[in-house]
Design an enzyme around this catalytic site. Structure first.
Site, short mmCIF file in Angstrom:
data_model
loop_
_atom_site.label_atom_id
_atom_site.label_comp_id
_atom_site.label_asym_id
_atom_site.label_seq_id
_atom_site.Cartn_x
_atom_site.Cartn_y
_atom_site.Cartn_z
N ASP A 66 5.77 2.76 2.49
CA ASP A 66 4.86 1.64 2.76
C ASP A 66 3.92 2.08 3.88
O ASP A 66 4.34 2.26 5.03
CB ASP A 66 5.68 0.41 3.18
CG ASP A 66 4.82 -0.84 3.36
OD1 ASP A 66 3.58 -0.70 3.49
OD2 ASP A 66 5.39 -1.95 3.37
N HIS A 67 2.64 2.22 3.54
CA HIS A 67 1.67 2.77 4.49
C HIS A 67 1.38 1.82 5.65
O HIS A 67 0.79 2.21 6.66
CB HIS A 67 0.36 3.11 3.77
CG HIS A 67 -0.40 4.25 4.41
ND1 HIS A 67 -0.23 4.63 5.71
CD2 HIS A 67 -1.34 5.09 3.90
CE1 HIS A 67 -1.03 5.63 5.99
NE2 HIS A 67 -1.72 5.94 4.90
N ARG A 68 1.80 0.57 5.54
CA ARG A 68 1.61 -0.37 6.67
C ARG A 68 2.53 -0.02 7.84
O ARG A 68 2.22 -0.33 8.99
CB ARG A 68 1.90 -1.80 6.22
CG ARG A 68 0.98 -2.32 5.13
CD ARG A 68 1.43 -3.69 4.66
NE ARG A 68 2.81 -3.66 4.15
CZ ARG A 68 3.50 -4.74 3.81
NH1 ARG A 68 2.96 -5.95 3.95
NH2 ARG A 68 4.72 -4.63 3.34
N ILE B 63 4.40 3.28 7.89
CA ILE B 63 4.53 4.73 8.04
C ILE B 63 3.20 5.40 7.70
O ILE B 63 2.57 5.08 6.68
CB ILE B 63 5.63 5.26 7.10
CG1 ILE B 63 6.97 4.64 7.47
CG2 ILE B 63 5.71 6.79 7.16
CD1 ILE B 63 8.04 4.84 6.43
N PRO C 118 0.86 -1.20 0.00
CA PRO C 118 0.00 0.00 0.00
C PRO C 118 0.89 1.24 0.00
O PRO C 118 1.19 1.81 1.05
CB PRO C 118 -0.80 -0.15 1.31
CG PRO C 118 0.10 -0.95 2.20
CD PRO C 118 0.89 -1.86 1.31
#
Length: 576
Positions: A548-550, A552, A370
């Site tokens: 990586d939105h998981r 950050i 993501p």
């Protein structure tokens, strides 16, 4: 005589198995120890023949290049003692019993063997040795080019074959100087770490004399049981059963595979499994229940090949029909039929480079991330002025000082202050693995495609040293001289488009990293000066942070990007 660890392709590896004992008599190229890293399992051969007098390592020790593994009493010393004993026995009285006469005959025969070995020294220089590939940093790679021919004379470290993987194009050097007797691979072959690839008649007469002496002794003294074997023989004997066992195990266990296990579940099953740390790590990555895999090595030890065969057979058993590798990895449907020129028009086909082909699976990992991109700009007017002051002196030293060196230094410092951007997400998505050192990947464009060499411990280096290493890595990348060590271990990546143009772009996060910083072309733009109540021209550098939105969130990304921009605007802050 000390036998030392060769270049392992990694900084250190763990001793998994010691294959010899004190008092053993070994031949040159006999395997003495098994080392395991997170890349491969490597059996280290002895570089000389003799009797083992001391073992300097223990199972579980970390071994690096040049460390003394064992100590030998060389066969050359034993031959000298034997010859001295022969001379003494020849001077002894001849008045002996029948048994003594028979013993004298045996001593004489032994002396003849030694004499023949001594007179055959010129032929010993023509002995051939088979050499194996070093650690390539990947499970397998393709032979892209063979740079020598059989019969050629080569020097030590001369490039002889070009190997291409999904990481880089790497030239493999000649391990010794000598004459190419036989090339065991051909262009297009897929090769792996430790695979025999070339036979060289070396010019190292000292080591070859030992091998020739062993060969003469084995040929002449036929009534003595053979104590040594040729190096290729154990490999052939162990490889065939391994393949048969692996195939049998995989076929029997194909139906037992289930869903991917969590890391905790896999770890709970490892206590009674005989496998090294590299294999255990691979099992976690593949989601394989390692207790369901039977090892094919000595004492049922599990190898990486056993895991791969298990997974491969399981997949082919569960799928009704084979699927194209590209379609399976990308998830995209097949192209439509473009043979109708009236609809699609004229077209031609061009082959991708090998580097581009093998990069596709790595790029496909980005599909599962993501990813979000944060944009910002940095006023580098003062930094550019400083660079112009310094670059003349640097150029006189042969150093090219570009703005990229400042970007690397500022980003490396920012990563030490915001360590979450210098991390990896664990396999079970429950932990963040924070890196304590900043290994900065630098994207470099080559004719064959994009490649990412690594500046190790960038946070500990000054701008001058960083500029030197950027220049060296760029040259090695374009000349295809990068080694596997140059390409491993990155914790964060910078992709700079320099003067190529563009105002911004969205770089792709290079899994397993969680962030990448893109820098576009700096341009002069009007900026409002509140103190002077007027616009003034400033040099502005566009920045693009993909993450990586998981791991950050958006707020942290905005803070980090603004922090990097402020450091680039005033590099003196790094010194505070």
């Amino acid at each position: 005589m000390e036998i030392k660890a060769p270049d392992l392709g990694v900084d250190s590896a763990e001793v998994s198995e010691i294959m010899v004992q004190v008092g053993d008599v070994i031949a040159k190229d006999d395997n003495i120890v098994l080392l395991e890293s997170d890349k491969a399992s490597v059996e280290v051969p002895s570089s000389a023949a003799g009797k083992i007098t001391k073992i300097n390592i223990a199972i579980g020790d970390q071994v690096s290049e040049g460390m003394v593994l064992i100590e030998l009493e060389s066969e050359a010393a034993e031959d000298t003692d034997a010859q001295n004993a022969d001379k003494a026995s020849e001077q002894a009285p001849v008045e002996q019993s029948v048994a003594s006469e028979e013993k004298a005959v045996e001593v004489s025969q032994s002396h003849n063997v030694s004499s023949e070995a001594s007179t055959s020294k010129p032929a010993q220089a023509a002995s051939a040795t088979t050499y194996a590939l070093p650690d390539l940093g990947v499970d397998e790679a393709q032979v892209a080019e063979i740079m020598v021919s059989e019969g050629d004379m080569v020097t030590a470290d001369q490039s002889i074959i070009l190997i291409e993987s999904d990481k880089a194009s790497v030239e493999v050097p000649a391990p010794v100087a000598g004459k190419i007797a036989k090339i065991l691979v051909k262009t297009g072959d897929m090769v792996a770490n430790g695979q025999d690839f070339i036979v060289i008649v070396g010019t190292d007469t000292a080591s070859e004399a030992d091998s020739a002496s062993n060969a003469v002794s084995n040929d002449k003294v036929s009534d003595k049981p053979a104590t040594t074997t040729e190096a290729p023989a154990p490999v052939a004997q162990s490889t065939q059963p391994k393949q048969a066992d692996t195939k049998s195990v995989a076929n029997n266990q194909a139906a037992s595979t289930g869903g991917k296990l969590t890391e905790a579940q896999v770890n709970a099953k490892l206590t009674e499994v005989y496998a090294g740390p590299a294999v255990r790590k691979l099992a976690r990555q593949l989601g394989v229940d390692i207790t369901q895999v039977i090892g094919s090595a000595l004492n049922a030890r599990i190898l990486k090949e056993d895991l791969f065969a298990y997974v491969k057979t399981s997949l082919t058993t569960q799928q009704a029909a084979p699927v194209s590798g590209n379609v399976a990895s990308s998830g995209l449907p097949k192209l439509p039929d473009m043979s109708n020129v009236e609809i699609w028009g004229e077209a031609e086909t061009q082959d991708l480079t090998r580097l581009q082909k093998v990069s596709i699976p790595q790029l496909n990992y980005n599909t599962y991330l993501p990813q979000v991109t944060q944009f910002d700009v940095s006023d580098i007017t003062e930094t550019e002025s400083l660079r112009n002051e310094l670059k003349g002196g640097m150029k006189a030293q042969g150093i090219g000082l570009t703005i990229l060196a400042f970007i690397v230094k500022a980003t490396a410092y920012a990563l030490t202050q915001h360590p979450r951007f210098n991390s990896h997400l664990s396999d079970d998505n429950t932990q963040v693995i924070l890196r304590k050192s900043v290994n900065m990947g630098i994207a470099v464009a080559t004719d064959d495609g994009l490649i990412v060499p690594v500046i190790k411990n960038a946070h500990e280096k000054g701008i001058k040293q960083i500029a030197i290493e950027i220049g060296e890595l760029a040259i090695k990348a374009r000349d295809k001289k990068l080694s596997t060590k140059d390409l491993q271990g990155a914790s964060f990546t910078i992709s700079s488009q320099g003067i190529l143009g563009g105002t911004a772009f969205t770089p792709l996060v290079n899994w397993p990293q969680v962030g990448i910083l893109g820098a576009s072309e700096a341009t002069m733009q009007p900026q409002w000066n509140a103190a002077k109540q007027t616009f003034e021209p400033r040099l502005m550098l566009p920045l693009s942070l993909s993450y990586d939105h998981r791991v950050i969130n958006g707020a942290d990304a905005a803070v980090f990007t603004r922090y990097v921009a402020s450091l680039l605007a005033d590099p003196r802050r790094i010194l505070l």
